[in-house]
Motif scaffolding. Structure first.
Motif, PDB file in Angstrom:
ATOM      1  N   VAL A  69      -9.550 -15.570  12.472  1.00 52.61           N
ATOM      2  CA  VAL A  69      -9.380 -16.535  11.389  1.00 52.61           C
ATOM      3  C   VAL A  69     -10.703 -16.679  10.634  1.00 52.61           C
ATOM      4  N   VAL A  70     -10.594 -17.101   9.402  1.00 52.43           N
ATOM      5  CA  VAL A  70     -11.768 -17.280   8.558  1.00 52.43           C
ATOM      6  C   VAL A  70     -11.873 -18.742   8.157  1.00 52.43           C
ATOM      7  N   VAL A  71     -13.051 -19.308   8.325  1.00 54.34           N
ATOM      8  CA  VAL A  71     -13.330 -20.665   7.858  1.00 54.34           C
ATOM      9  C   VAL A  71     -14.186 -20.563   6.596  1.00 54.34           C
ATOM     10  N   LYS A  72     -13.608 -20.905   5.472  1.00 46.87           N
ATOM     11  CA  LYS A  72     -14.356 -20.953   4.214  1.00 46.87           C
ATOM     12  C   LYS A  72     -14.882 -22.370   4.052  1.00 46.87           C
ATOM     13  N   PHE A  73     -16.201 -22.475   4.004  1.00 47.54           N
ATOM     14  CA  PHE A  73     -16.891 -23.759   4.118  1.00 47.54           C
ATOM     15  C   PHE A  73     -17.706 -24.025   2.850  1.00 47.54           C
ATOM     16  N   GLY A  74     -17.471 -25.167   2.218  1.00 49.32           N
ATOM     17  CA  GLY A  74     -18.181 -25.499   0.990  1.00 49.32           C
ATOM     18  C   GLY A  74     -19.161 -26.646   1.172  1.00 49.32           C
ATOM     19  N   THR A  75     -20.260 -26.616   0.423  1.00 50.62           N
ATOM     20  CA  THR A  75     -21.258 -27.687   0.470  1.00 50.62           C
ATOM     21  C   THR A  75     -22.103 -27.682  -0.798  1.00 50.62           C
ATOM     22  N   LEU A  76     -22.622 -28.836  -1.147  1.00 48.85           N
ATOM     23  CA  LEU A  76     -23.557 -28.933  -2.267  1.00 48.85           C
ATOM     24  C   LEU A  76     -24.958 -28.505  -1.852  1.00 48.85           C
ATOM     25  N   MET A  80     -14.213 -30.055  -3.911  1.00 49.71           N
ATOM     26  CA  MET A  80     -14.132 -29.354  -2.634  1.00 49.71           C
ATOM     27  C   MET A  80     -13.092 -29.984  -1.707  1.00 49.71           C
ATOM     28  N   ILE A  81     -12.998 -31.297  -1.723  1.00 48.12           N
ATOM     29  CA  ILE A  81     -11.970 -31.979  -0.923  1.00 48.12           C
ATOM     30  C   ILE A  81     -10.585 -31.539  -1.364  1.00 48.12           C
ATOM     31  N   ARG A  82     -10.384 -31.438  -2.670  1.00 45.91           N
ATOM     32  CA  ARG A  82      -9.094 -30.986  -3.204  1.00 45.91           C
ATOM     33  C   ARG A  82      -8.804 -29.558  -2.736  1.00 45.91           C
ATOM     34  N   LYS A  83      -9.825 -28.707  -2.745  1.00 45.15           N
ATOM     35  CA  LYS A  83      -9.631 -27.314  -2.340  1.00 45.15           C
ATOM     36  C   LYS A  83      -9.321 -27.187  -0.851  1.00 45.15           C
ATOM     37  N   ILE A  84      -9.864 -28.087  -0.039  1.00 46.67           N
ATOM     38  CA  ILE A  84      -9.515 -28.081   1.390  1.00 46.67           C
ATOM     39  C   ILE A  84      -8.053 -28.478   1.556  1.00 46.67           C
ATOM     40  N   ARG A  85      -7.624 -29.453   0.794  1.00 50.76           N
ATOM     41  CA  ARG A  85      -6.242 -29.935   0.915  1.00 50.76           C
ATOM     42  C   ARG A  85      -5.222 -28.874   0.519  1.00 50.76           C
ATOM     43  N   ILE A  86      -5.575 -28.010  -0.434  1.00 53.21           N
ATOM     44  CA  ILE A  86      -4.619 -26.983  -0.872  1.00 53.21           C
ATOM     45  C   ILE A  86      -4.870 -25.635  -0.203  1.00 53.21           C
ATOM     46  N   GLY A  87      -5.887 -25.566   0.676  1.00 54.14           N
ATOM     47  CA  GLY A  87      -6.106 -24.374   1.465  1.00 54.14           C
ATOM     48  C   GLY A  87      -7.048 -23.337   0.874  1.00 54.14           C
ATOM     49  N   THR A  91     -21.616 -35.540   1.778  1.00 54.97           N
ATOM     50  CA  THR A  91     -22.466 -36.725   1.765  1.00 54.97           C
ATOM     51  C   THR A  91     -21.565 -37.957   1.701  1.00 54.97           C
ATOM     52  N   ILE A  92     -22.166 -39.112   1.503  1.00 55.37           N
ATOM     53  CA  ILE A  92     -21.397 -40.353   1.445  1.00 55.37           C
ATOM     54  C   ILE A  92     -20.390 -40.335   0.303  1.00 55.37           C
ATOM     55  N   ASN A  93     -20.685 -39.601  -0.764  1.00 58.22           N
ATOM     56  CA  ASN A  93     -19.757 -39.534  -1.902  1.00 58.22           C
ATOM     57  C   ASN A  93     -18.419 -38.960  -1.459  1.00 58.22           C
ATOM     58  N   GLY A  94     -18.463 -37.831  -0.771  1.00 56.92           N
ATOM     59  CA  GLY A  94     -17.231 -37.228  -0.290  1.00 56.92           C
ATOM     60  C   GLY A  94     -16.608 -38.012   0.849  1.00 56.92           C
ATOM     61  N   ILE A  95     -17.445 -38.573   1.702  1.00 61.62           N
ATOM     62  CA  ILE A  95     -16.952 -39.364   2.835  1.00 61.62           C
ATOM     63  C   ILE A  95     -16.073 -40.505   2.340  1.00 61.62           C
ATOM     64  N   LYS A  96     -16.542 -41.213   1.318  1.00 60.58           N
ATOM     65  CA  LYS A  96     -15.804 -42.382   0.823  1.00 60.58           C
ATOM     66  C   LYS A  96     -14.519 -41.997   0.095  1.00 60.58           C
ATOM     67  N   LYS A  97     -14.480 -40.786  -0.441  1.00 59.12           N
ATOM     68  CA  LYS A  97     -13.254 -40.332  -1.099  1.00 59.12           C
ATOM     69  C   LYS A  97     -12.164 -40.032  -0.074  1.00 59.12           C
ATOM     70  N   ILE A  98     -12.575 -39.700   1.140  1.00 63.51           N
ATOM     71  CA  ILE A  98     -11.613 -39.469   2.218  1.00 63.51           C
ATOM     72  C   ILE A  98     -11.355 -40.755   2.996  1.00 63.51           C
ATOM     73  N   ALA A  99     -12.424 -41.447   3.369  1.00 62.20           N
ATOM     74  CA  ALA A  99     -12.322 -42.655   4.199  1.00 62.20           C
ATOM     75  C   ALA A  99     -13.080 -43.801   3.526  1.00 62.20           C
ATOM     76  N   PRO A 100     -12.463 -44.473   2.566  1.00 63.81           N
ATOM     77  CA  PRO A 100     -13.155 -45.544   1.830  1.00 63.81           C
ATOM     78  C   PRO A 100     -13.643 -46.687   2.712  1.00 63.81           C
ATOM     79  N   GLU A 101     -13.084 -46.785   3.921  1.00 61.62           N
ATOM     80  CA  GLU A 101     -13.538 -47.836   4.849  1.00 61.62           C
ATOM     81  C   GLU A 101     -15.012 -47.684   5.204  1.00 61.62           C
ATOM     82  N   LEU A 102     -15.543 -46.467   5.047  1.00 61.20           N
ATOM     83  CA  LEU A 102     -16.917 -46.190   5.473  1.00 61.20           C
ATOM     84  C   LEU A 102     -17.946 -46.429   4.369  1.00 61.20           C
ATOM     85  N   GLU A 103     -17.505 -46.995   3.260  1.00 57.00           N
ATOM     86  CA  GLU A 103     -18.436 -47.275   2.165  1.00 57.00           C
ATOM     87  C   GLU A 103     -19.566 -48.204   2.604  1.00 57.00           C
TER      88      GLU A 103
END
Length: 329
Positions: free
Chosen positions: A40-47, A89-96, A104-116
């Protein structure tokens, strides 16, 4: 009837006396196909840019995973924001299109806003408090991600952030009044801080910030020392307010759907390698931040000790903390 029986015997005899190398070829092809099917291949994105501490440490963990799974898990990193800003990148993970990413915290809060609440200014006094909260609430953090379809592999950090200015007449926070301050699109805490300081807010994605600073569209920004260096923003900064005011967490996540599809032994290796690397990962980031501070000094950036830090902290707590009083954390 005899003819049919003789024909059956002939067919059996034909296969029975086929050369040994023929059967070895058949069986090796079957087993090779099975092994290939498990790769399997893990395609991994980061800023984070290539060569940064964050990317190098993740790649080292990925190498260990590949080795321990006999290269059944291949890891491909797309660094420097080539896969877009964190929301993209979050959108691209969701669609595969991607299977995982470092956020970072920017992406974290878009997934789990409780962690703001985690990057609220002056929430943490030091790294000991950070470690305590991470250990105490990790299981709860993990649930927030899994509820949204992500597997939390690593909860680490970006580090403490500082203010930087391209304007050299800065002796403290009040001197930032009226200046053009970068706000990451969708980053509400940073926006609130800017309003407390009376700055003019300039909302941009991370890949657009350097050119905006260069063009004079942005005069003030806040980030960690390592990020300031790796993103090259340090080339344009003249002042750093030497008072860390805000802590930024960082995570490595993977699509839960993708994770669940892996063979059980691969799941164990993938999860264990990241979990056991947390302490070393965090230590390297913290050491990297100390080295980065020295490099910023070497580059000629002036470190200013703010005399109005008590005013800034009291204003932040009065105007930002109240909105998080009912947080689950």
């Amino acid at each position: 009837m005899m003819k049919i029986k003789k024909q059956k015997i002939k067919v059996f005899d034909y296969f029975h006396f086929l050369p040994l190398h023929f059967w070895l070829l058949i069986f090796s092809s079957i087993f090779s196909f099975q092994a290939f099917a498990q790769e399997v291949v893990v395609k991994f994105g980061t800023l984070a840019p290539a060569g940064s501490v964050w990317v190098e440490v993740v790649q080292e963990i990925a190498n260990q995973i590949s080795q321990k799974t006999k290269e059944r898990i291949k890891w491909i990193s797309y660094t420097g924001g080539v896969m877009g800003d964190e929301e993209e990148m979050i959108r691209k993970i969701r669609i595969g299109q991607l299977q995982g990413g470092g956020f970072t915290i920017n992406g974290i809060k878009k997934i789990a806003p409780e962690l703001e609440v985690l990057d609220l200014p002056f929430m943490f006094k030091d790294e000991k408090e950070v470690d305590y909260i991470y250990e105490k609430f990790f299981d709860e953090f993990e649930k927030y991600f899994e509820q949204r379809g992500f597997k939390l592999l690593l909860f680490t950090e970006q580090g403490f952030t500082y203010f930087y200015s391209t304007y050299d007449k800065v002796g403290g926070y009040k001197d930032l009044y009226g200046r053009k301050m970068w706000v990451w699109i969708g980053e509400e805490n940073t926006e609130r801080i800017g309003k407390v300081l009376g700055c003019k807010l300039v909302k941009l994605k991370v890949p657009d910030v350097f050119s905006a600073i260069e063009a004079g569209m942005v005069e003030v920004f806040q980030t960690s020392p390592m990020a300031c260096l790796s993103l090259q923003w340090c080339k344009l900064a003249k002042i750093m307010i030497n008072y860390p005011h805000r802590f930024e967490p960082g995570v490595v996540i993977i699509s839960k759907k993708y994770f669940d599809s892996l063979p059980d032994d691969s799941k164990v290796v993938l999860q264990n390698e990241f979990r056991k690397s947390r302490a070393d990962f965090t230590m390297m980031v913290r050491e990297g931040q100390k080295i980065a501070l020295e490099k910023l000094k070497f580059l000629g950036i002036k470190f200013v000790e703010p005399k109005d830090k008590d005013w800034f902290e009291s204003e932040i707590k009065a105007k930002l903390w109240s909105s998080f009083e009912n947080s689950d954390l």
